[in-house]
Write a protein that holds these residues in place. Structure first.
Motif, mmCIF file in Angstrom:
data_model
loop_
_atom_site.group_PDB
_atom_site.id
_atom_site.type_symbol
_atom_site.label_atom_id
_atom_site.label_comp_id
_atom_site.label_asym_id
_atom_site.label_seq_id
_atom_site.Cartn_x
_atom_site.Cartn_y
_atom_site.Cartn_z
ATOM 1 N N ARG A 167 2.167 5.091 3.224
ATOM 2 C CA ARG A 167 2.109 4.429 4.484
ATOM 3 C C ARG A 167 1.273 5.696 5.361
ATOM 4 O O ARG A 167 0.572 5.127 6.249
ATOM 5 C CB ARG A 167 3.312 4.052 5.131
ATOM 6 C CG ARG A 167 3.155 3.220 6.432
ATOM 7 C CD ARG A 167 4.458 2.507 6.575
ATOM 8 N NE ARG A 167 4.275 1.795 7.938
ATOM 9 C CZ ARG A 167 3.529 0.773 8.321
ATOM 10 N NH1 ARG A 167 2.668 0.240 7.498
ATOM 11 N NH2 ARG A 167 3.413 0.470 9.767
ATOM 12 N N THR A 213 -2.640 2.255 5.561
ATOM 13 C CA THR A 213 -2.146 3.723 5.136
ATOM 14 C C THR A 213 -2.895 4.748 6.426
ATOM 15 O O THR A 213 -4.211 4.425 6.630
ATOM 16 C CB THR A 213 -2.681 4.189 4.176
ATOM 17 O OG1 THR A 213 -2.231 3.626 2.995
ATOM 18 C CG2 THR A 213 -2.399 5.791 3.851
ATOM 19 N N THR A 233 -5.878 9.978 -3.217
ATOM 20 C CA THR A 233 -5.872 8.541 -3.629
ATOM 21 C C THR A 233 -4.750 7.893 -2.928
ATOM 22 O O THR A 233 -3.909 8.049 -3.039
ATOM 23 C CB THR A 233 -5.513 8.753 -5.312
ATOM 24 O OG1 THR A 233 -6.609 9.294 -5.793
ATOM 25 C CG2 THR A 233 -5.693 7.139 -5.843
ATOM 26 N N LEU A 234 -5.414 6.566 -2.671
ATOM 27 C CA LEU A 234 -4.527 5.552 -2.097
ATOM 28 C C LEU A 234 -4.395 4.297 -2.978
ATOM 29 O O LEU A 234 -5.376 4.054 -3.629
ATOM 30 C CB LEU A 234 -5.088 4.867 -0.706
ATOM 31 C CG LEU A 234 -5.300 6.231 0.463
ATOM 32 C CD1 LEU A 234 -6.179 5.601 1.798
ATOM 33 C CD2 LEU A 234 -4.350 7.116 0.736
ATOM 34 N N ARG A 235 -3.289 3.815 -2.916
ATOM 35 C CA ARG A 235 -3.101 2.633 -3.969
ATOM 36 C C ARG A 235 -2.581 1.407 -3.211
ATOM 37 O O ARG A 235 -2.115 1.239 -2.382
ATOM 38 C CB ARG A 235 -1.773 3.022 -4.909
ATOM 39 C CG ARG A 235 -1.323 2.071 -5.749
ATOM 40 C CD ARG A 235 -0.292 2.582 -6.807
ATOM 41 N NE ARG A 235 0.076 1.618 -7.998
ATOM 42 C CZ ARG A 235 1.203 1.112 -7.768
ATOM 43 N NH1 ARG A 235 2.034 1.213 -6.927
ATOM 44 N NH2 ARG A 235 1.381 0.199 -9.056
ATOM 45 N N CYS A 236 -3.231 0.394 -3.899
ATOM 46 C CA CYS A 236 -2.894 -0.910 -3.343
ATOM 47 C C CYS A 236 -2.295 -1.927 -4.854
ATOM 48 O O CYS A 236 -3.096 -1.715 -5.727
ATOM 49 C CB CYS A 236 -4.045 -1.728 -2.985
ATOM 50 S SG CYS A 236 -3.925 -3.404 -2.252
ATOM 51 N N GLN A 259 0.803 -1.315 0.151
ATOM 52 C CA GLN A 259 0.015 -0.082 0.088
ATOM 53 C C GLN A 259 1.107 1.223 0.066
ATOM 54 O O GLN A 259 1.974 1.164 0.481
ATOM 55 C CB GLN A 259 -0.849 0.101 1.238
ATOM 56 C CG GLN A 259 -2.047 -0.948 1.402
ATOM 57 C CD GLN A 259 -2.927 -0.781 2.397
ATOM 58 O OE1 GLN A 259 -3.046 -1.688 3.219
ATOM 59 N NE2 GLN A 259 -3.425 0.405 2.519
ATOM 60 N N SER A 260 0.585 2.434 -0.850
ATOM 61 C CA SER A 260 1.128 3.541 -0.580
ATOM 62 C C SER A 260 0.218 4.644 -0.515
ATOM 63 O O SER A 260 -1.100 4.577 -1.362
ATOM 64 C CB SER A 260 2.029 3.740 -1.796
ATOM 65 O OG SER A 260 1.299 3.472 -3.045
ATOM 66 N N LYS A 264 -0.167 9.830 5.416
ATOM 67 C CA LYS A 264 -0.827 10.925 4.810
ATOM 68 C C LYS A 264 -1.447 11.947 5.590
ATOM 69 O O LYS A 264 -2.246 11.325 6.130
ATOM 70 C CB LYS A 264 -1.374 10.704 3.310
ATOM 71 C CG LYS A 264 -1.529 11.935 2.429
ATOM 72 C CD LYS A 264 -2.156 11.510 1.030
ATOM 73 C CE LYS A 264 -2.262 12.616 0.230
ATOM 74 N NZ LYS A 264 -1.070 13.103 -0.079
ATOM 75 N N TYR A 270 -6.485 3.008 6.644
ATOM 76 C CA TYR A 270 -6.905 2.274 5.557
ATOM 77 C C TYR A 270 -6.094 0.965 5.307
ATOM 78 O O TYR A 270 -5.086 1.055 5.134
ATOM 79 C CB TYR A 270 -7.123 3.259 4.507
ATOM 80 C CG TYR A 270 -8.132 4.300 4.560
ATOM 81 C CD1 TYR A 270 -7.954 5.462 5.088
ATOM 82 C CD2 TYR A 270 -9.406 4.143 4.188
ATOM 83 C CE1 TYR A 270 -8.775 6.330 5.669
ATOM 84 C CE2 TYR A 270 -10.370 5.184 4.255
ATOM 85 C CZ TYR A 270 -9.795 6.233 4.936
ATOM 86 O OH TYR A 270 -10.888 7.115 5.116
ATOM 87 N N TRP A 277 -10.828 -2.734 0.055
ATOM 88 C CA TRP A 277 -10.507 -1.817 0.932
ATOM 89 C C TRP A 277 -11.334 -1.443 1.972
ATOM 90 O O TRP A 277 -12.490 -1.485 2.044
ATOM 91 C CB TRP A 277 -10.549 -0.216 0.101
ATOM 92 C CG TRP A 277 -9.462 0.027 -0.811
ATOM 93 C CD1 TRP A 277 -9.529 -0.148 -2.152
ATOM 94 C CD2 TRP A 277 -8.388 0.576 -0.487
ATOM 95 N NE1 TRP A 277 -8.249 0.249 -2.678
ATOM 96 C CE2 TRP A 277 -7.539 0.618 -1.439
ATOM 97 C CE3 TRP A 277 -7.711 0.614 0.727
ATOM 98 C CZ2 TRP A 277 -5.913 0.883 -1.686
ATOM 99 C CZ3 TRP A 277 -6.307 1.069 0.718
ATOM 100 C CH2 TRP A 277 -5.606 1.380 -0.237
ATOM 101 N N LEU A 295 -4.199 7.891 7.384
ATOM 102 C CA LEU A 295 -4.716 9.075 6.695
ATOM 103 C C LEU A 295 -5.273 10.043 7.677
ATOM 104 O O LEU A 295 -6.231 9.749 8.497
ATOM 105 C CB LEU A 295 -5.734 8.878 5.596
ATOM 106 C CG LEU A 295 -6.334 10.065 5.007
ATOM 107 C CD1 LEU A 295 -5.234 10.688 4.092
ATOM 108 C CD2 LEU A 295 -7.294 9.827 4.151
#
Lengths: 118, 114
Positions: free
Chosen positions: A9, A113, A20-23, A6-7, A11, A89, A34, A115
């Motif tokens: 970690r 992550t 936007t969170l990425r998996c 995930q990126s 924010k 998340y 998610w 957030l």
């Protein structure tokens, strides 16, 4: 787990901004999820995907959208972040592989992550 | 949606002692899977143990074992010889092959006292 990342970690973002969170997975699994984790609520499903371009809502989907254009990537977007979306998340993949959902395998989770919306 | 209930938000145990974490669930299915996940302060979710509903024998993994009572819809986790590294949040989870997701309880925070 090395098969799912995930990126970012962590924010911190301002109210009203898109996030936007990425998996990303390297396991070629069909199902991706998610979740958000909040004290007293455990893990609550936001959205999930059962294939490329195939997604569905979870119990807390309001204010969130997702996209899956490739098997390996599942993006979570907060269109206009609010303080109530401050949370941890998690992305998860089901160990069912490319076949139908199989409850035997459980989930493999990303590292999460955190957030913060200020 | 299925519901999973963990009625103990917090538990504590002395090092080397035994502790039991409770979980109940609601389902009309006969074939399903139950899990316990551990979340240490690192935030990583780690699978501790799995139970298949059609198996009567309780699952065990080293110091971790479950007491699966299918009729009562109860799935408790027993940790024997507790160690400092067992301190974590523990989540109970439920899933079935006819579904498409797992359902989680709200978690139990376990403190291990030296």
């Amino acid at each position: 787990d090395a098969g799912i990342t995930q990126s970012p970690r962590h924010k911190v973002t301002e109210t009203g901004t898109p996030v936007t969170l990425r998996c990303h997975q390297t396991e070629n699994h069909r199902y991706m999820y998610w979740y958000r984790q909040d004290p007293g609520h455990g893990l609550r499903l936001i959205h999930y995907s059962y294939g490329v371009k195939d997604t569905d809502k979870g119990e807390v989907s309001d204010g969130y959208s997702v996209s899956r254009s490739k098997t390996e990537d599942f993006l979570l977007t907060l269109e206009s972040a609010t303080s109530s979306q401050t949370s941890v998340y998690f992305c998860a993949i089901s160990g069912s592989g490319i076949g139908p959902f199989n409850g035997f395998y459980g989930y493999t989770f990303g590292s999460g992550t955190r957030l913060t919306v200020v | 949606a299925q519901t999973v209930t963990q009625s103990q938000p917090e538990m504590s145990v002395q090092e080397a002692e035994t502790v039991t974490l409770s979980c109940t669930y609601d389902t009309s299915e006969s074939d399903y899977y139950l899990f316990w996940y551990k979340q240490p302060p690192s935030r990583q979710m780690i699978l501790v143990i799995r139970q298949e509903a059609y198996k009567q024998q309780n699952a065990t993994e080293n110091r971790f074992s479950v007491n699966f009572q299918k009729a009562a819809k109860s799935f408790s986790l027993k940790i024997s010889d507790s160690q400092l590294g067992d301190a974590a949040m523990y989540f109970c989870a439920y899933g079935e092959n006819t579904g498409n997701q797992f359902y989680f309880g709200t978690g139990t925070s376990l403190t291990v006292i030296p």
